[in-house]
Design a protein around this motif. Sequence first.
Motif, PDB file in Angstrom:
ATOM      1  N   ARG A 117      16.612  62.631  -5.450  1.00 25.13           N
ATOM      2  CA  ARG A 117      17.014  61.349  -4.861  1.00 25.13           C
ATOM      3  C   ARG A 117      16.496  60.141  -5.648  1.00 25.13           C
ATOM      4  O   ARG A 117      16.054  59.142  -5.072  1.00 25.13           O
ATOM      5  N   LEU A 118      16.539  60.295  -6.970  1.00 23.40           N
ATOM      6  CA  LEU A 118      16.134  59.152  -7.805  1.00 23.40           C
ATOM      7  C   LEU A 118      17.335  58.557  -8.548  1.00 23.40           C
ATOM      8  O   LEU A 118      17.157  57.624  -9.339  1.00 23.40           O
ATOM      9  N   ALA A 119      18.533  59.085  -8.276  1.00 19.97           N
ATOM     10  CA  ALA A 119      19.704  58.624  -9.024  1.00 19.97           C
ATOM     11  C   ALA A 119      19.863  57.094  -8.987  1.00 19.97           C
ATOM     12  O   ALA A 119      20.091  56.474 -10.034  1.00 19.97           O
ATOM     13  N   PRO A 120      19.701  56.450  -7.816  1.00 21.69           N
ATOM     14  CA  PRO A 120      19.914  54.990  -7.788  1.00 21.69           C
ATOM     15  C   PRO A 120      18.890  54.221  -8.634  1.00 21.69           C
ATOM     16  O   PRO A 120      19.146  53.088  -9.019  1.00 21.69           O
ATOM     17  N   ARG A 121      17.724  54.827  -8.916  1.00 25.18           N
ATOM     18  CA  ARG A 121      16.693  54.106  -9.686  1.00 25.18           C
ATOM     19  C   ARG A 121      16.462  54.735 -11.063  1.00 25.18           C
ATOM     20  O   ARG A 121      15.419  54.535 -11.678  1.00 25.18           O
ATOM     21  N   LYS A 122      17.426  55.511 -11.514  1.00 22.20           N
ATOM     22  CA  LYS A 122      17.164  56.334 -12.705  1.00 22.20           C
ATOM     23  C   LYS A 122      16.937  55.519 -13.986  1.00 22.20           C
ATOM     24  O   LYS A 122      16.336  56.022 -14.927  1.00 22.20           O
ATOM     25  N   HIS A 123      17.434  54.277 -14.015  1.00 24.54           N
ATOM     26  CA  HIS A 123      17.220  53.470 -15.218  1.00 24.54           C
ATOM     27  C   HIS A 123      16.039  52.502 -15.076  1.00 24.54           C
ATOM     28  O   HIS A 123      15.754  51.724 -15.979  1.00 24.54           O
ATOM     29  N   ALA A 124      15.378  52.551 -13.916  1.00 19.15           N
ATOM     30  CA  ALA A 124      14.214  51.664 -13.732  1.00 19.15           C
ATOM     31  C   ALA A 124      12.993  52.257 -14.438  1.00 19.15           C
ATOM     32  O   ALA A 124      12.894  53.486 -14.587  1.00 19.15           O
ATOM     33  N   ARG A 125      12.091  51.385 -14.865  1.00 22.01           N
ATOM     34  CA  ARG A 125      10.901  51.864 -15.580  1.00 22.01           C
ATOM     35  C   ARG A 125       9.985  52.633 -14.642  1.00 22.01           C
ATOM     36  O   ARG A 125       9.830  52.285 -13.465  1.00 22.01           O
ATOM     37  N   PHE A 126       9.340  53.662 -15.193  1.00 19.97           N
ATOM     38  CA  PHE A 126       8.451  54.533 -14.425  1.00 19.97           C
ATOM     39  C   PHE A 126       7.375  53.736 -13.688  1.00 19.97           C
ATOM     40  O   PHE A 126       7.037  54.029 -12.547  1.00 19.97           O
ATOM     41  N   ASN A 127       6.830  52.683 -14.367  1.00 19.38           N
ATOM     42  CA  ASN A 127       5.730  51.947 -13.722  1.00 19.38           C
ATOM     43  C   ASN A 127       6.175  51.058 -12.569  1.00 19.38           C
ATOM     44  O   ASN A 127       5.360  50.411 -11.932  1.00 19.38           O
ATOM     45  N   THR A 128       7.476  51.050 -12.276  1.00 20.13           N
ATOM     46  CA  THR A 128       7.945  50.306 -11.091  1.00 20.13           C
ATOM     47  C   THR A 128       8.129  51.257  -9.902  1.00 20.13           C
ATOM     48  O   THR A 128       8.528  50.826  -8.827  1.00 20.13           O
ATOM     49  N   TYR A 129       7.864  52.526 -10.097  1.00 19.22           N
ATOM     50  CA  TYR A 129       8.074  53.522  -9.034  1.00 19.22           C
ATOM     51  C   TYR A 129       6.894  53.567  -8.069  1.00 19.22           C
ATOM     52  O   TYR A 129       5.740  53.356  -8.467  1.00 19.22           O
ATOM     53  N   SER A 130       7.199  53.914  -6.817  1.00 17.91           N
ATOM     54  CA  SER A 130       6.122  54.177  -5.845  1.00 17.91           C
ATOM     55  C   SER A 130       5.498  55.533  -6.195  1.00 17.91           C
ATOM     56  O   SER A 130       6.056  56.303  -6.996  1.00 17.91           O
ATOM     57  N   LEU A 131       4.346  55.842  -5.561  1.00 22.05           N
ATOM     58  CA  LEU A 131       3.680  57.123  -5.822  1.00 22.05           C
ATOM     59  C   LEU A 131       4.599  58.302  -5.498  1.00 22.05           C
ATOM     60  O   LEU A 131       4.671  59.280  -6.242  1.00 22.05           O
ATOM     61  N   GLY A 132       5.316  58.172  -4.375  1.00 26.66           N
ATOM     62  CA  GLY A 132       6.231  59.249  -3.968  1.00 26.66           C
ATOM     63  C   GLY A 132       7.342  59.441  -4.988  1.00 26.66           C
ATOM     64  O   GLY A 132       7.721  60.571  -5.295  1.00 26.66           O
ATOM     65  N   MET A 133       7.861  58.319  -5.525  1.00 27.60           N
ATOM     66  CA  MET A 133       8.933  58.429  -6.528  1.00 27.60           C
ATOM     67  C   MET A 133       8.407  59.084  -7.799  1.00 27.60           C
ATOM     68  O   MET A 133       9.091  59.889  -8.431  1.00 27.60           O
ATOM     69  N   LYS A 134       7.175  58.736  -8.177  1.00 28.26           N
ATOM     70  CA  LYS A 134       6.583  59.345  -9.390  1.00 28.26           C
ATOM     71  C   LYS A 134       6.472  60.854  -9.223  1.00 28.26           C
ATOM     72  O   LYS A 134       6.769  61.629 -10.126  1.00 28.26           O
ATOM     73  N   GLN A 135       6.042  61.272  -8.022  1.00 28.78           N
ATOM     74  CA  GLN A 135       5.900  62.702  -7.777  1.00 28.78           C
ATOM     75  C   GLN A 135       7.279  63.370  -7.707  1.00 28.78           C
ATOM     76  O   GLN A 135       7.449  64.494  -8.148  1.00 28.78           O
ATOM     77  N   ARG A 136       8.264  62.647  -7.176  1.00 30.55           N
ATOM     78  CA  ARG A 136       9.614  63.216  -7.126  1.00 30.55           C
ATOM     79  C   ARG A 136      10.151  63.411  -8.548  1.00 30.55           C
ATOM     80  O   ARG A 136      10.841  64.384  -8.828  1.00 30.55           O
ATOM     81  N   LEU A 137       9.805  62.475  -9.436  1.00 26.23           N
ATOM     82  CA  LEU A 137      10.242  62.640 -10.833  1.00 26.23           C
ATOM     83  C   LEU A 137       9.560  63.871 -11.452  1.00 26.23           C
ATOM     84  O   LEU A 137      10.178  64.630 -12.193  1.00 26.23           O
ATOM     85  N   ALA A 138       8.277  64.063 -11.118  1.00 22.46           N
ATOM     86  CA  ALA A 138       7.556  65.232 -11.654  1.00 22.46           C
ATOM     87  C   ALA A 138       8.209  66.525 -11.149  1.00 22.46           C
ATOM     88  O   ALA A 138       8.352  67.498 -11.899  1.00 22.46           O
ATOM     89  N   ILE A 139       8.624  66.522  -9.883  1.00 26.28           N
ATOM     90  CA  ILE A 139       9.303  67.708  -9.342  1.00 26.28           C
ATOM     91  C   ILE A 139      10.673  67.866 -10.017  1.00 26.28           C
ATOM     92  O   ILE A 139      11.078  68.974 -10.379  1.00 26.28           O
ATOM     93  N   GLY A 140      11.346  66.731 -10.227  1.00 26.27           N
ATOM     94  CA  GLY A 140      12.630  66.775 -10.939  1.00 26.27           C
ATOM     95  C   GLY A 140      12.466  67.394 -12.316  1.00 26.27           C
ATOM     96  O   GLY A 140      13.276  68.216 -12.754  1.00 26.27           O
ATOM     97  N   ASN A 141      11.401  67.026 -12.994  1.00 29.15           N
ATOM     98  CA  ASN A 141      11.115  67.571 -14.319  1.00 29.15           C
ATOM     99  C   ASN A 141      10.983  69.096 -14.258  1.00 29.15           C
ATOM    100  O   ASN A 141      11.492  69.824 -15.108  1.00 29.15           O
ATOM    101  N   ALA A 142      10.324  69.579 -13.180  1.00 28.13           N
ATOM    102  CA  ALA A 142      10.152  71.036 -13.023  1.00 28.13           C
ATOM    103  C   ALA A 142      11.471  71.717 -12.658  1.00 28.13           C
ATOM    104  O   ALA A 142      11.598  72.933 -12.813  1.00 28.13           O
ATOM    105  N   LEU A 143      12.435  70.928 -12.187  1.00 31.83           N
ATOM    106  CA  LEU A 143      13.714  71.525 -11.775  1.00 31.83           C
ATOM    107  C   LEU A 143      14.744  71.588 -12.908  1.00 31.83           C
ATOM    108  O   LEU A 143      15.835  72.119 -12.731  1.00 31.83           O
TER     109      LEU A 143
END
Length: 301
Positions: A117-143
Motif C-alpha cells: 500500500r505504498l503505490a500512491p507515495r512511491k515517488h516520494a523520498r524515503f525520509n518523508t515516510y512515517s515509521l510504518g511506511m518505512k517498515q512497509r517498504l522493508a516488507i515490500g523489499n522482502a516480497l
Amino acid sequence: MSSVLSIQQLSKSYGPVKALNHISFEVPEGSVFGVLGPNGSGKTTLLGILLDVLLADRGDFQWFGGMPHQAARKQIGALLETPNFYHYLSAVQNLKINTSIKEKGTDDIDRVLQLVRLAPRKHARFNTYSLGMKQRLAIGNALLGGPKVLLLDEPTNGLDPEGIAEIRALIKSLNKEGITIIMASHLLDEVEKVCTHVAVLKQGHLLGSGPVKEVFQSEDILEVGSADNDTLKAVLSGLEGVVVHQAEDLLQVSMNGALDAAMINEYCYKNGITLTYLNLKRKSLEAQFMELTRTDDSQLR
Ligand code: ATP
C-alpha cells in the motif's frame, strides 16, 4: 493443511549458552505462525538457521516437503534486519537498487508497492515516510520475486502505535493473498491479534506449539475459601489432578479436565469442610503466557 516447514530437534549453542534445545514443530501452509518468546529465548537464532545464515549443531528442517535449500530460499522472503534504504531516494528508486543487488527484475516493483500500500507515495523520498511506511517498504523489499513464505523478525519493534497497526493489518492482508507468514515476536498480545499458530520459546526450549486457540486454551481455575484455609489446602492437596495456590485470603485450584466445581465441593464436604466461597474463573491468555514463560528454570537445560 500441508506444512511449508518441518523442524526436528534443532539445537544450537554459543559456547556455554544453549540458544536452542531440541526444537521441533511444523508450520502449516497458509498460516500466520508466531514464534513467541521473551528476549534471549532463541527466536532470532532459529530464524537465522532456517535461512541458512547460521548452522545448527544438531537437528534438521525441511522447507516445502524437502525442497533443496537453495531452491527453497527463492520462495522465502525475509526481513531479519531493517535494510539500508537511501533517505533521499524514493521507494521505487530504492527497490530498483535492491533488485539489481539481488539480481532480480524490476518488473515486480509496482506489484510489491501495491501490496504494501505504498503505490500512491512511491515517488516520494524515503525520509518523508512515517515509521510504518518505512517498515512497509522493508516488507515490500522482502516480497520482491513473489515468495510463498515471509519471515519477519519482530516486525513491529520500534514503531509508533499507528505504525504497529499498519504492519499488523499488512501481515493479515498478505496472508489473505496466500503468503504464509512466520514472525518472531515477544508480544503475546501481538501473536493473539495477528497469528493463527504459535510456537512458544523460553531460554531455547519449546514450551508448546500449535493453533493459538489450542496452545492458550482456557484452563478452569476455581477460587475456594472456608473458615480454615490451611486445612482446606491440605485436604485439596491430597486430591489427584489439582494444583492449589494461596491467593490472599482465598485458594486458587487449577483442575484437570476430569474434575469440575461440583466434584471439588463434594470432596471438601466429604472431608468435613464446608466451603464458604466457590467461584469458577477462566484463566486469561496473558496469565497463561506469563506462567509458561515463568517455568521454574531448574526444569530447563
Ligand atoms: P532478542 O529478541 O533479544 O534478540 P531472541 O529470542 O531473538 O532474543 P537470540 O538472539 O536468538 O534470542 O539469543 C538466544 C541466546 O543466545 C541469548 O542468550 C543470546 O544472548 C545468545 N546469543 C545470540 N547470539 C549470540 C552470539 N553470536 N554469541 C553468543 N551468544 C549469542
